[in-house]
Design a protein around this motif. Sequence first.
Motif, PDB file in Angstrom:
ATOM      1  N   SER A   1       0.762  -1.194  -0.032  1.00 38.87           N
ATOM      2  CA  SER A   1      -0.041   0.228  -0.109  1.00 38.87           C
ATOM      3  C   SER A   1       0.812   1.368  -0.082  1.00 38.87           C
ATOM      4  CB  SER A   1      -1.050   0.009   1.255  1.00 38.87           C
ATOM      5  OG  SER A   1      -0.106   0.004   2.432  1.00 38.87           O
ATOM      6  N   PHE A   2       2.061   0.952  -0.331  1.00 39.77           N
ATOM      7  CA  PHE A   2       2.887   2.355  -0.168  1.00 39.77           C
ATOM      8  C   PHE A   2       3.997   2.318  -1.211  1.00 39.77           C
ATOM      9  CE2 PHE A   2       6.844   4.631   1.730  1.00 39.77           C
ATOM     10  CZ  PHE A   2       6.147   5.828   1.698  1.00 39.77           C
ATOM     11  N   ARG A   3       3.701   3.210  -2.221  1.00 39.98           N
ATOM     12  CA  ARG A   3       4.513   3.496  -3.491  1.00 39.98           C
ATOM     13  C   ARG A   3       4.577   4.862  -3.735  1.00 39.98           C
ATOM     14  NH1 ARG A   3       4.993  -1.081  -2.654  1.00 39.98           N
ATOM     15  NH2 ARG A   3       4.620  -2.954  -3.836  1.00 39.98           N
ATOM     16  N   PRO A   4       5.780   5.432  -3.113  1.00 40.59           N
ATOM     17  CA  PRO A   4       6.459   6.507  -2.917  1.00 40.59           C
ATOM     18  C   PRO A   4       6.663   7.118  -4.238  1.00 40.59           C
ATOM     19  CG  PRO A   4       7.963   5.656  -1.890  1.00 40.59           C
ATOM     20  CD  PRO A   4       6.729   4.465  -2.284  1.00 40.59           C
ATOM     21  N   PHE A   5       6.700   8.436  -4.589  1.00 39.76           N
ATOM     22  CA  PHE A   5       7.453   9.117  -5.658  1.00 39.76           C
ATOM     23  C   PHE A   5       7.379  10.775  -5.640  1.00 39.76           C
ATOM     24  CE2 PHE A   5       3.480   8.816  -9.061  1.00 39.76           C
ATOM     25  CZ  PHE A   5       2.570   9.246  -8.055  1.00 39.76           C
ATOM     26  N   LEU A   6       8.344  11.239  -6.304  1.00 43.68           N
ATOM     27  CA  LEU A   6       8.270  12.585  -6.518  1.00 43.68           C
ATOM     28  C   LEU A   6       7.621  13.227  -7.599  1.00 43.68           C
ATOM     29  CD1 LEU A   6      12.148  13.161  -5.258  1.00 43.68           C
ATOM     30  CD2 LEU A   6       9.957  13.391  -3.889  1.00 43.68           C
ATOM     31  N   LEU A   7       6.880  14.221  -7.577  1.00 41.37           N
ATOM     32  CA  LEU A   7       6.100  14.722  -8.680  1.00 41.37           C
ATOM     33  C   LEU A   7       5.707  16.151  -8.718  1.00 41.37           C
ATOM     34  CD1 LEU A   7       2.346  14.148  -8.471  1.00 41.37           C
ATOM     35  CD2 LEU A   7       3.669  13.937  -6.658  1.00 41.37           C
ATOM     36  N   VAL A   8       5.567  16.686  -9.846  1.00 43.05           N
ATOM     37  CA  VAL A   8       5.138  17.918 -10.117  1.00 43.05           C
ATOM     38  C   VAL A   8       3.692  17.771 -10.760  1.00 43.05           C
ATOM     39  CG1 VAL A   8       5.552  20.374 -11.016  1.00 43.05           C
ATOM     40  CG2 VAL A   8       7.334  18.963 -10.700  1.00 43.05           C
ATOM     41  N   PRO A   9       2.578  18.247  -9.915  1.00 41.16           N
ATOM     42  CA  PRO A   9       1.366  18.171 -10.253  1.00 41.16           C
ATOM     43  C   PRO A   9       0.893  18.634 -11.620  1.00 41.16           C
ATOM     44  CG  PRO A   9       1.342  18.851  -7.905  1.00 41.16           C
ATOM     45  CD  PRO A   9       2.732  18.808  -8.618  1.00 41.16           C
ATOM     46  N   ARG A  10      -0.252  18.073 -12.060  1.00 45.33           N
ATOM     47  CA  ARG A  10      -0.536  18.487 -13.587  1.00 45.33           C
ATOM     48  C   ARG A  10      -0.640  20.046 -13.485  1.00 45.33           C
ATOM     49  NH1 ARG A  10       0.488  16.599 -18.638  1.00 45.33           N
ATOM     50  NH2 ARG A  10      -0.262  18.521 -19.986  1.00 45.33           N
ATOM     51  N   SER A  11      -1.299  20.370 -12.531  1.00 52.14           N
ATOM     52  CA  SER A  11      -1.728  21.815 -12.434  1.00 52.14           C
ATOM     53  C   SER A  11      -0.565  22.984 -12.621  1.00 52.14           C
ATOM     54  CB  SER A  11      -2.799  22.315 -11.273  1.00 52.14           C
ATOM     55  OG  SER A  11      -1.596  21.865 -10.017  1.00 52.14           O
ATOM     56  N   ARG A  12       0.526  22.266 -12.281  1.00 48.89           N
ATOM     57  CA  ARG A  12       1.641  23.266 -12.106  1.00 48.89           C
ATOM     58  C   ARG A  12       2.887  22.780 -13.514  1.00 48.89           C
ATOM     59  NH1 ARG A  12       2.825  21.734  -6.644  1.00 48.89           N
ATOM     60  NH2 ARG A  12       5.000  21.184  -7.349  1.00 48.89           N
ATOM     61  N   ILE A  13       2.234  21.945 -14.396  1.00 51.03           N
ATOM     62  CA  ILE A  13       3.390  21.849 -15.393  1.00 51.03           C
ATOM     63  C   ILE A  13       2.443  21.933 -16.800  1.00 51.03           C
ATOM     64  CG2 ILE A  13       4.686  20.073 -14.314  1.00 51.03           C
ATOM     65  CD1 ILE A  13       3.355  17.975 -16.173  1.00 51.03           C
ATOM     66  N   HIS A  14       0.993  22.181 -16.784  1.00 49.36           N
ATOM     67  CA  HIS A  14       0.426  22.271 -18.148  1.00 49.36           C
ATOM     68  C   HIS A  14       0.435  23.409 -18.687  1.00 49.36           C
ATOM     69  CE1 HIS A  14      -3.135  21.018 -20.449  1.00 49.36           C
ATOM     70  NE2 HIS A  14      -3.429  22.168 -20.523  1.00 49.36           N
ATOM     71  N   ASP A  15       0.965  23.237 -19.866  1.00 51.57           N
ATOM     72  CA  ASP A  15       1.667  24.179 -20.886  1.00 51.57           C
ATOM     73  C   ASP A  15       2.787  24.892 -20.616  1.00 51.57           C
ATOM     74  OD1 ASP A  15      -0.606  23.746 -22.681  1.00 51.57           O
ATOM     75  OD2 ASP A  15      -1.948  25.366 -21.690  1.00 51.57           O
ATOM     76  N   THR A  16       3.377  24.435 -19.722  1.00 45.73           N
ATOM     77  CA  THR A  16       4.747  24.751 -19.270  1.00 45.73           C
ATOM     78  C   THR A  16       5.938  24.137 -20.145  1.00 45.73           C
ATOM     79  OG1 THR A  16       5.594  23.053 -17.709  1.00 45.73           O
ATOM     80  CG2 THR A  16       4.354  25.192 -16.872  1.00 45.73           C
ATOM     81  N   PRO A  17       6.915  24.670 -20.496  1.00 44.89           N
ATOM     82  CA  PRO A  17       7.972  23.911 -21.324  1.00 44.89           C
ATOM     83  C   PRO A  17       8.225  22.484 -20.866  1.00 44.89           C
ATOM     84  CG  PRO A  17       8.886  26.280 -20.670  1.00 44.89           C
ATOM     85  CD  PRO A  17       7.625  25.944 -19.928  1.00 44.89           C
ATOM     86  N   LEU A  18       7.869  22.068 -19.858  1.00 48.18           N
ATOM     87  CA  LEU A  18       8.292  20.679 -19.276  1.00 48.18           C
ATOM     88  C   LEU A  18       7.165  19.816 -19.962  1.00 48.18           C
ATOM     89  CD1 LEU A  18       9.917  18.836 -17.634  1.00 48.18           C
ATOM     90  CD2 LEU A  18       8.232  19.169 -15.713  1.00 48.18           C
ATOM     91  N   ASP A  19       5.736  20.468 -20.445  1.00 46.73           N
ATOM     92  CA  ASP A  19       4.616  19.869 -20.902  1.00 46.73           C
ATOM     93  C   ASP A  19       4.926  19.459 -22.252  1.00 46.73           C
ATOM     94  OD1 ASP A  19       2.092  18.570 -21.135  1.00 46.73           O
ATOM     95  OD2 ASP A  19       1.115  20.567 -21.003  1.00 46.73           O
ATOM     96  N   ILE A  20       5.919  18.678 -22.552  1.00 43.23           N
ATOM     97  CA  ILE A  20       6.255  18.569 -24.117  1.00 43.23           C
ATOM     98  C   ILE A  20       5.158  17.650 -24.807  1.00 43.23           C
ATOM     99  CG2 ILE A  20       7.856  17.591 -25.743  1.00 43.23           C
ATOM    100  CD1 ILE A  20       9.922  18.350 -23.271  1.00 43.23           C
ATOM    101  N   LYS A  21       4.701  18.128 -25.968  1.00 43.48           N
ATOM    102  CA  LYS A  21       3.439  17.606 -26.563  1.00 43.48           C
ATOM    103  C   LYS A  21       3.270  18.048 -27.701  1.00 43.48           C
ATOM    104  CE  LYS A  21       0.465  20.879 -24.049  1.00 43.48           C
ATOM    105  NZ  LYS A  21      -0.589  21.043 -22.945  1.00 43.48           N
ATOM    106  N   GLY A  22       2.366  17.125 -28.755  1.00 45.36           N
ATOM    107  CA  GLY A  22       1.837  17.920 -29.901  1.00 45.36           C
ATOM    108  C   GLY A  22       2.573  17.291 -31.041  1.00 45.36           C
TER     109      GLY A  22
END
Length: 404
Positions: A112-133
């Motif tokens: 029941s424990f699977r830790p990770f580090l993350l930047v939530p979607r709300s803070r990356i959407h449409d930023t340079p890290l959000d590579i898409k298209g």
Amino acid sequence: MSRRDIVIVLWATCLLSFARVRADEAQTRRDVVTNTPGLVAFWDFQKRESEGERRFTAHVPQGSATDYPLDASNYVRDYWGEGREATYSDFPLLNDGPFGQAIRIRDETDPSFRPFLLVPRSRIHDTPLDIKGQDKSVTVVVWAIRESGNHALAGIWHEGTDLKSAATTGKLKVERGQRQYALFAGLNKPGSACGHVSENGASSFLNKYALHKCNSLPVAPAVSAELPANELATSWQCFAMTLDHNNDELTGWLNGVSGDRWLEHLEADSLISYARNAYMQGYFHRVDGKQADEDESFPADQYYNPPEKEPVSVEVLRQSKGERVEMREYRYTKVKVTLRENVDGAYSEVGRDLIALRLNPWWYPHGIYSPKDAESGGPFTIGRVYSQCTQRWFYRVDWRSSGV
């Protein structure tokens, strides 16, 4: 390995071994990274918020709107409501590594424990890290000591919790796949540098999983955490992936070496057999008339037919009166082609079979999945990715990272 049109998301210098790094050496390496053209974000686990939670932050180009602070989270708690909260104490600092600091991602025994580090979607959407298209290239690089495992290193790769299986029973949040790009420690080839991208966020070739991935030929060994410090110091590996949209190639690299990896006996592979079928269905579709094994309901956007203009080599397997069978190797495929003699003496193709697919580089002719809004996309994560599965075997991860 780097190209001018590839955005560098994560970076680490590619030295093969070193002793405990001095502060001035770490800074020199850091300067090389931060001055790299196209850099988007570089976490060295030294740079942190100056106050408050003092989360890890990324080195970013001057003028960037965010430096992508990393949150700690337990994805089982997020999606199943089970297990404890994750904190920064679950990512021990090692005070070592090519940039002077590193964290450890452990193989947790509590399901029941699977830790990770993350930047939530709300803070990356449409930023340079959000590579898409369309027409997007990306490079992801991670320095790590692989202690065990074959799964996620870093990227935007939400595998979805909408697949029906025993593992998804009782989940609180049901979401479709939101995959974009990510680097893995091998997946189907444990220890290789495995680049993964998706054009639709979800599945490939009518399989339930995404299957556009590459595997470097070199493989990083599993290294015991109990080794003496001087031996661990020579065990760092540079995992990398590049997606080059100009050449439609996805390539995995380990310590700067990609290697030429092929997969044969495709029908025996539980996943790549779907890519073989996608190739054959595309071929059948191009041949006049319905073919015996043609599935007319197969979606055209899932055909997989790498370019086969000029063969790299041709071997005649057998020849008899009026018929010849050749093995043709192209850049991404090896095919057995049957030809028959016409009345004018020329030979025409009457059948073919896909014998092997090139896994590295992997042909990828698509763009990168583009979520419609901040609510529907996945986060950027380090150490693990959101998955339908909570079983320990699925996320057997144990590694040290410095320079993400």
